[in-house]
Scaffold this motif. Structure first.
Motif, PDB file in Angstrom:
ATOM      1  N   ALA A 152      -2.005  44.197 -16.828  1.00 26.09           N
ATOM      2  CA  ALA A 152      -3.143  43.347 -17.166  1.00 26.09           C
ATOM      3  C   ALA A 152      -4.451  44.144 -17.126  1.00 26.09           C
ATOM      4  O   ALA A 152      -5.288  44.021 -18.031  1.00 26.09           O
ATOM      5  CB  ALA A 152      -3.200  42.154 -16.223  1.00 26.09           C
ATOM      6  N   GLN A 153      -4.626  44.954 -16.113  1.00 22.95           N
ATOM      7  CA  GLN A 153      -5.847  45.751 -16.011  1.00 22.95           C
ATOM      8  C   GLN A 153      -5.980  46.730 -17.169  1.00 22.95           C
ATOM      9  O   GLN A 153      -7.058  46.890 -17.740  1.00 22.95           O
ATOM     10  CB  GLN A 153      -5.902  46.487 -14.677  1.00 22.95           C
ATOM     11  CG  GLN A 153      -6.184  45.567 -13.516  1.00 22.95           C
ATOM     12  CD  GLN A 153      -6.161  46.289 -12.173  1.00 22.95           C
ATOM     13  OE1 GLN A 153      -5.709  47.428 -12.060  1.00 22.95           O
ATOM     14  NE2 GLN A 153      -6.636  45.605 -11.145  1.00 22.95           N
ATOM     15  N   ARG A 154      -4.886  47.402 -17.524  1.00 25.71           N
ATOM     16  CA  ARG A 154      -4.930  48.353 -18.648  1.00 25.71           C
ATOM     17  C   ARG A 154      -5.319  47.673 -19.953  1.00 25.71           C
ATOM     18  O   ARG A 154      -5.929  48.291 -20.828  1.00 25.71           O
ATOM     19  CB  ARG A 154      -3.580  49.046 -18.833  1.00 25.71           C
ATOM     20  CG  ARG A 154      -3.323  50.168 -17.878  1.00 25.71           C
ATOM     21  CD  ARG A 154      -2.137  51.035 -18.289  1.00 25.71           C
ATOM     22  NE  ARG A 154      -0.943  50.317 -18.668  1.00 25.71           N
ATOM     23  CZ  ARG A 154      -0.023  49.840 -17.829  1.00 25.71           C
ATOM     24  NH1 ARG A 154      -0.184  49.998 -16.538  1.00 25.71           N
ATOM     25  NH2 ARG A 154       1.038  49.209 -18.271  1.00 25.71           N
ATOM     26  N   LEU A 155      -4.947  46.409 -20.083  1.00 26.03           N
ATOM     27  CA  LEU A 155      -5.232  45.678 -21.323  1.00 26.03           C
ATOM     28  C   LEU A 155      -6.523  44.868 -21.241  1.00 26.03           C
ATOM     29  O   LEU A 155      -6.818  44.075 -22.132  1.00 26.03           O
ATOM     30  CB  LEU A 155      -4.048  44.764 -21.660  1.00 26.03           C
ATOM     31  CG  LEU A 155      -2.716  45.488 -21.900  1.00 26.03           C
ATOM     32  CD1 LEU A 155      -1.612  44.483 -22.183  1.00 26.03           C
ATOM     33  CD2 LEU A 155      -2.829  46.498 -23.028  1.00 26.03           C
ATOM     34  N   GLY A 156      -7.282  45.038 -20.166  1.00 34.73           N
ATOM     35  CA  GLY A 156      -8.558  44.331 -20.028  1.00 34.73           C
ATOM     36  C   GLY A 156      -8.413  42.911 -19.524  1.00 34.73           C
ATOM     37  O   GLY A 156      -9.303  42.085 -19.732  1.00 34.73           O
ATOM     38  N   ALA A 178      -4.124  39.628 -13.548  1.00 33.56           N
ATOM     39  CA  ALA A 178      -2.896  38.968 -13.080  1.00 33.56           C
ATOM     40  C   ALA A 178      -3.266  38.201 -11.817  1.00 33.56           C
ATOM     41  O   ALA A 178      -3.606  38.803 -10.802  1.00 33.56           O
ATOM     42  CB  ALA A 178      -1.813  40.003 -12.795  1.00 33.56           C
ATOM     43  N   SER A 179      -3.213  36.882 -11.889  1.00 33.06           N
ATOM     44  CA  SER A 179      -3.675  36.066 -10.758  1.00 33.06           C
ATOM     45  C   SER A 179      -2.598  35.793  -9.725  1.00 33.06           C
ATOM     46  O   SER A 179      -2.908  35.404  -8.603  1.00 33.06           O
ATOM     47  CB  SER A 179      -4.261  34.744 -11.260  1.00 33.06           C
ATOM     48  OG  SER A 179      -3.307  34.024 -11.997  1.00 33.06           O
ATOM     49  N   HIS A 207      -4.797  32.533 -21.086  1.00 31.77           N
ATOM     50  CA  HIS A 207      -3.845  32.420 -19.978  1.00 31.77           C
ATOM     51  C   HIS A 207      -2.415  32.429 -20.524  1.00 31.77           C
ATOM     52  O   HIS A 207      -2.073  31.654 -21.408  1.00 31.77           O
ATOM     53  CB  HIS A 207      -4.078  31.133 -19.176  1.00 31.77           C
ATOM     54  CG  HIS A 207      -5.422  31.106 -18.532  1.00 31.77           C
ATOM     55  ND1 HIS A 207      -5.710  31.788 -17.378  1.00 31.77           N
ATOM     56  CD2 HIS A 207      -6.569  30.489 -18.898  1.00 31.77           C
ATOM     57  CE1 HIS A 207      -6.967  31.591 -17.055  1.00 31.77           C
ATOM     58  NE2 HIS A 207      -7.513  30.808 -17.964  1.00 31.77           N
ATOM     59  N   LEU A 208      -1.614  33.324 -19.960  1.00 34.95           N
ATOM     60  CA  LEU A 208      -0.241  33.499 -20.411  1.00 34.95           C
ATOM     61  C   LEU A 208       0.699  33.545 -19.220  1.00 34.95           C
ATOM     62  O   LEU A 208       0.277  33.782 -18.085  1.00 34.95           O
ATOM     63  CB  LEU A 208      -0.118  34.824 -21.181  1.00 34.95           C
ATOM     64  CG  LEU A 208      -1.023  34.982 -22.394  1.00 34.95           C
ATOM     65  CD1 LEU A 208      -1.055  36.434 -22.839  1.00 34.95           C
ATOM     66  CD2 LEU A 208      -0.557  34.090 -23.522  1.00 34.95           C
ATOM     67  N   HIS A 209       1.969  33.332 -19.496  1.00 29.94           N
ATOM     68  CA  HIS A 209       3.018  33.486 -18.492  1.00 29.94           C
ATOM     69  C   HIS A 209       3.975  34.575 -18.964  1.00 29.94           C
ATOM     70  O   HIS A 209       4.415  34.556 -20.111  1.00 29.94           O
ATOM     71  CB  HIS A 209       3.823  32.192 -18.318  1.00 29.94           C
ATOM     72  CG  HIS A 209       3.094  31.107 -17.649  1.00 29.94           C
ATOM     73  ND1 HIS A 209       3.337  29.780 -17.907  1.00 29.94           N
ATOM     74  CD2 HIS A 209       2.119  31.115 -16.699  1.00 29.94           C
ATOM     75  CE1 HIS A 209       2.553  29.036 -17.161  1.00 29.94           C
ATOM     76  NE2 HIS A 209       1.803  29.823 -16.429  1.00 29.94           N
ATOM     77  N   HIS A 235       1.414  34.888 -13.756  1.00 29.43           N
ATOM     78  CA  HIS A 235       0.279  34.240 -14.408  1.00 29.43           C
ATOM     79  C   HIS A 235      -0.732  35.315 -14.783  1.00 29.43           C
ATOM     80  O   HIS A 235      -1.287  35.985 -13.910  1.00 29.43           O
ATOM     81  CB  HIS A 235      -0.344  33.208 -13.465  1.00 29.43           C
ATOM     82  CG  HIS A 235       0.593  32.099 -13.135  1.00 29.43           C
ATOM     83  ND1 HIS A 235       0.473  30.846 -13.675  1.00 29.43           N
ATOM     84  CD2 HIS A 235       1.699  32.065 -12.333  1.00 29.43           C
ATOM     85  CE1 HIS A 235       1.447  30.069 -13.213  1.00 29.43           C
ATOM     86  NE2 HIS A 235       2.202  30.795 -12.404  1.00 29.43           N
ATOM     87  N   LEU A 236      -0.925  35.482 -16.089  1.00 26.08           N
ATOM     88  CA  LEU A 236      -1.763  36.553 -16.611  1.00 26.08           C
ATOM     89  C   LEU A 236      -2.867  36.007 -17.498  1.00 26.08           C
ATOM     90  O   LEU A 236      -2.712  34.955 -18.125  1.00 26.08           O
ATOM     91  CB  LEU A 236      -0.919  37.518 -17.454  1.00 26.08           C
ATOM     92  CG  LEU A 236       0.358  38.080 -16.829  1.00 26.08           C
ATOM     93  CD1 LEU A 236       1.154  38.842 -17.881  1.00 26.08           C
ATOM     94  CD2 LEU A 236       0.011  38.972 -15.656  1.00 26.08           C
ATOM     95  N   SER A 237      -3.958  36.740 -17.550  1.00 28.51           N
ATOM     96  CA  SER A 237      -5.005  36.522 -18.548  1.00 28.51           C
ATOM     97  C   SER A 237      -5.095  37.818 -19.335  1.00 28.51           C
ATOM     98  O   SER A 237      -5.381  38.870 -18.763  1.00 28.51           O
ATOM     99  CB  SER A 237      -6.348  36.217 -17.890  1.00 28.51           C
ATOM    100  OG  SER A 237      -6.295  35.018 -17.180  1.00 28.51           O
ATOM    101  N   ILE A 238      -4.819  37.738 -20.611  1.00 29.21           N
ATOM    102  CA  ILE A 238      -4.817  38.909 -21.489  1.00 29.21           C
ATOM    103  C   ILE A 238      -5.725  38.603 -22.680  1.00 29.21           C
ATOM    104  O   ILE A 238      -5.594  37.535 -23.290  1.00 29.21           O
ATOM    105  CB  ILE A 238      -3.389  39.220 -22.008  1.00 29.21           C
ATOM    106  CG1 ILE A 238      -2.393  39.417 -20.871  1.00 29.21           C
ATOM    107  CG2 ILE A 238      -3.396  40.416 -22.957  1.00 29.21           C
ATOM    108  CD1 ILE A 238      -2.530  40.684 -20.097  1.00 29.21           C
ATOM    109  N   PRO A 239      -6.644  39.511 -23.020  1.00 34.58           N
ATOM    110  CA  PRO A 239      -7.480  39.272 -24.202  1.00 34.58           C
ATOM    111  C   PRO A 239      -6.603  39.058 -25.440  1.00 34.58           C
ATOM    112  O   PRO A 239      -5.574  39.717 -25.599  1.00 34.58           O
ATOM    113  CB  PRO A 239      -8.304  40.557 -24.328  1.00 34.58           C
ATOM    114  CG  PRO A 239      -8.292  41.168 -22.961  1.00 34.58           C
ATOM    115  CD  PRO A 239      -6.966  40.779 -22.365  1.00 34.58           C
ATOM    116  N   PRO A 240      -7.025  38.150 -26.307  1.00 39.36           N
ATOM    117  CA  PRO A 240      -6.211  37.833 -27.496  1.00 39.36           C
ATOM    118  C   PRO A 240      -5.816  39.048 -28.329  1.00 39.36           C
ATOM    119  O   PRO A 240      -4.710  39.095 -28.859  1.00 39.36           O
ATOM    120  CB  PRO A 240      -7.106  36.880 -28.304  1.00 39.36           C
ATOM    121  CG  PRO A 240      -7.994  36.252 -27.277  1.00 39.36           C
ATOM    122  CD  PRO A 240      -8.223  37.306 -26.235  1.00 39.36           C
ATOM    123  N   ASP A 241      -6.696  40.036 -28.426  1.00 40.39           N
ATOM    124  CA  ASP A 241      -6.374  41.207 -29.247  1.00 40.39           C
ATOM    125  C   ASP A 241      -5.357  42.134 -28.580  1.00 40.39           C
ATOM    126  O   ASP A 241      -4.892  43.090 -29.203  1.00 40.39           O
ATOM    127  CB  ASP A 241      -7.640  41.976 -29.619  1.00 40.39           C
ATOM    128  CG  ASP A 241      -8.355  42.572 -28.413  1.00 40.39           C
ATOM    129  OD1 ASP A 241      -8.229  42.025 -27.290  1.00 40.39           O
ATOM    130  OD2 ASP A 241      -9.051  43.588 -28.600  1.00 40.39           O
TER     131      ASP A 241
END
Length: 134
Positions: free
Chosen positions: A116-120, A123-124, A91-93, A60-66
């Motif tokens: 996830a951290q590198r992309l801003g 990861a929950s 929110h993405l899988h 379970h990830l949160s990634i900025p749209p860009d």
């Protein structure tokens, strides 16, 4: 058993059965959303998890749209699919079919946190899904 039979057996052990990331009979058999809990403990406390069978590992990830396109390309190199979560927003899988064990869960969790951290993003946690037993 001949050499050819032994080779077939060895090759077959690494093969993942016909579980697909969108198989309709998948159910959550283990989940890890507490970063302090070891992946081995997560798997050990799950009575539904069947270690001899393949599972869908879902992060379970949160990634900025860009950054979604970049994340998709990076994850695809190792056979991961990146899909929108039913939560919407950023929110993405990240999903992949594999056999689960504590070592690989921990390695992949660490990888997803770093990505996830590198992309801003963030990861929950992860969960594992397997087909409902027959």
């Amino acid at each position: 058993m001949g050499l050819l039979d032994r080779l077939r057996e060895l090759v077959g052990k690494g093969r993942v059965s016909e579980v697909l990331t969108d198989s309709p009979d998948l159910v959550v058999v283990a989940e890890a959303f507490d970063p302090a809990e070891a992946d081995s403990a997560v798997l050990a406390r799950s009575p539904q998890w069947r270690p001899e069978e393949p599972a869908v590992l879902r992060h379970h990830l949160s990634i900025p749209p860009d950054q979604v396109e970049r994340a998709t390309a990076l994850l695809a190199q190792d056979g991961w699919e990146l899909r929108p979560s039913d939560r919407g927003g950023d929110h993405l899988h990240a999903l992949r079919v594999q056999r689960l064990d504590a070592l690989h869960c921990a390695q992949e969790r660490s990888r997803m946190v770093g990505l996830a951290q590198r992309l801003g993003g963030d990861a929950s946690g992860w969960d594992a899904l397997q087909p409902r037993p027959a």
